[in-house]
Design a protein around this motif. Sequence first.
Motif, PDB file in Angstrom:
ATOM      1  N   GLU A  20       0.798  -1.232   0.000  1.00  0.00           N
ATOM      2  CA  GLU A  20       0.000   0.000   0.000  1.00  0.00           C
ATOM      3  C   GLU A  20       0.839   1.294   0.000  1.00  0.00           C
ATOM      4  OE1 GLU A  20      -3.478  -0.427   0.007  1.00  0.00           O
ATOM      5  OE2 GLU A  20      -4.025  -1.612   1.792  1.00  0.00           O
ATOM      6  N   LYS A  22       0.985   3.609  -2.089  1.00  0.00           N
ATOM      7  CA  LYS A  22       0.250   4.782  -2.594  1.00  0.00           C
ATOM      8  C   LYS A  22      -0.520   5.469  -1.481  1.00  0.00           C
ATOM      9  CE  LYS A  22      -0.128   3.957  -7.482  1.00  0.00           C
ATOM     10  NZ  LYS A  22      -0.485   2.720  -8.187  1.00  0.00           N
ATOM     11  N   ILE A  23      -0.986   4.702  -0.515  1.00  0.00           N
ATOM     12  CA  ILE A  23      -1.739   5.295   0.604  1.00  0.00           C
ATOM     13  C   ILE A  23      -0.798   5.739   1.717  1.00  0.00           C
ATOM     14  CG2 ILE A  23      -3.527   4.918   2.367  1.00  0.00           C
ATOM     15  CD1 ILE A  23      -4.714   2.761   0.608  1.00  0.00           C
ATOM     16  N   TYR A  24       0.177   4.878   2.052  1.00  0.00           N
ATOM     17  CA  TYR A  24       0.948   5.125   3.279  1.00  0.00           C
ATOM     18  C   TYR A  24       2.403   5.549   3.038  1.00  0.00           C
ATOM     19  CZ  TYR A  24      -3.070   2.851   5.402  1.00  0.00           C
ATOM     20  OH  TYR A  24      -4.337   2.543   5.800  1.00  0.00           O
ATOM     21  N   HIS A 102      -1.557  10.442  11.852  1.00  0.00           N
ATOM     22  CA  HIS A 102      -1.915   9.475  10.805  1.00  0.00           C
ATOM     23  C   HIS A 102      -1.141   9.802   9.552  1.00  0.00           C
ATOM     24  CE1 HIS A 102      -5.052   7.871  13.261  1.00  0.00           C
ATOM     25  NE2 HIS A 102      -5.421   9.108  13.524  1.00  0.00           N
ATOM     26  N   SER A 104      -1.997   8.887   6.446  1.00  0.00           N
ATOM     27  CA  SER A 104      -2.956   9.264   5.405  1.00  0.00           C
ATOM     28  C   SER A 104      -3.922  10.320   5.944  1.00  0.00           C
ATOM     29  CB  SER A 104      -3.740   8.028   4.943  1.00  0.00           C
ATOM     30  OG  SER A 104      -4.511   7.504   6.005  1.00  0.00           O
ATOM     31  N   ASN A 105      -4.582  11.000   5.007  1.00  0.00           N
ATOM     32  CA  ASN A 105      -5.636  11.942   5.400  1.00  0.00           C
ATOM     33  C   ASN A 105      -6.924  11.143   5.615  1.00  0.00           C
ATOM     34  OD1 ASN A 105      -7.589  13.828   5.712  1.00  0.00           O
ATOM     35  ND2 ASN A 105      -7.134  14.983   3.852  1.00  0.00           N
ATOM     36  N   ARG A 108     -10.225  12.075   3.950  1.00  0.00           N
ATOM     37  CA  ARG A 108     -10.418  11.912   2.506  1.00  0.00           C
ATOM     38  C   ARG A 108     -10.712  10.448   2.175  1.00  0.00           C
ATOM     39  NH1 ARG A 108      -5.976  14.630  -1.352  1.00  0.00           N
ATOM     40  NH2 ARG A 108      -4.959  12.617  -1.182  1.00  0.00           N
ATOM     41  N   ARG A 109     -10.827   9.627   3.216  1.00  0.00           N
ATOM     42  CA  ARG A 109     -11.004   8.186   2.994  1.00  0.00           C
ATOM     43  C   ARG A 109     -12.423   7.760   3.412  1.00  0.00           C
ATOM     44  NH1 ARG A 109      -5.984   5.071   5.241  1.00  0.00           N
ATOM     45  NH2 ARG A 109      -6.901   3.481   3.873  1.00  0.00           N
ATOM     46  N   CYS A 127      -2.574  14.711  10.262  1.00  0.00           N
ATOM     47  CA  CYS A 127      -2.878  13.602   9.357  1.00  0.00           C
ATOM     48  C   CYS A 127      -2.696  14.018   7.913  1.00  0.00           C
ATOM     49  CB  CYS A 127      -4.263  13.014   9.613  1.00  0.00           C
ATOM     50  SG  CYS A 127      -5.631  13.915   8.914  1.00  0.00           S
ATOM     51  N   GLY A 128      -2.314  13.040   7.093  1.00  0.00           N
ATOM     52  CA  GLY A 128      -2.208  13.276   5.651  1.00  0.00           C
ATOM     53  C   GLY A 128      -0.844  13.756   5.203  1.00  0.00           C
ATOM     54  N   GLY A 130       2.035  12.033   5.689  1.00  0.00           N
ATOM     55  CA  GLY A 130       2.966  10.910   5.595  1.00  0.00           C
ATOM     56  C   GLY A 130       3.884  10.833   6.804  1.00  0.00           C
TER      57      GLY A 130
END
Length: 148
Positions: A20, A22-24, A102, A104-105, A108-109, A127-128, A130
């Motif tokens: 993952e 792309k997300i994290y 966090h 990721s944001n 936005r999820r 958050c968001g 990275g």
Amino acid sequence: MGQCVHILNGPNLNLLGRREPKIYGAASLDDIARACTQKAAALGLEVVFRQSNHEGGLVDFIQRAIADEAAGIIINAAAYTHTSVAIHDALKAFDGPVIEVHLSNIFRREDFRHHSFISPVADGVICGLGAQGYELALEALCAMTENS
Ligand code: CA2
């Protein structure tokens, strides 16, 4: 010994860098731990960096931070962010500053990630951003603990 910040990480974060991205992001948890140790040293802080896949493990880590009179806690409780009253209660028992992080944001999820049981007992939330979020949290904690 300098002031010590406990950085606590929840379930599956040990998989960072391997899945993952792309997300994290591409950094592994070890990479983040190293960056935090370096950043903390530059700020005159020490860090204890821990990860558990278990809710009770995270509660134990928080209780150790309390017993050790940690200068602050930075916590990415991962999925337990969205479910854990036990972690909320444990953090409430800690007198020092708490920063929730966090990668990721979460806003936005999926909707189920929009609620956090940690935020009401945190002094700040990042958050968001990275892996950089951990270093920013250390900077914030340093400023908060400067005169304590
Ligand atoms: O964005 C974050 O840091 C999260 O705390 C990460 C959690 C997620 O449940 C939260 O909603 C937001 C998930 C961590 C799982 O990490 C993985 C890393 C690589 C592969 C699979 C999972």
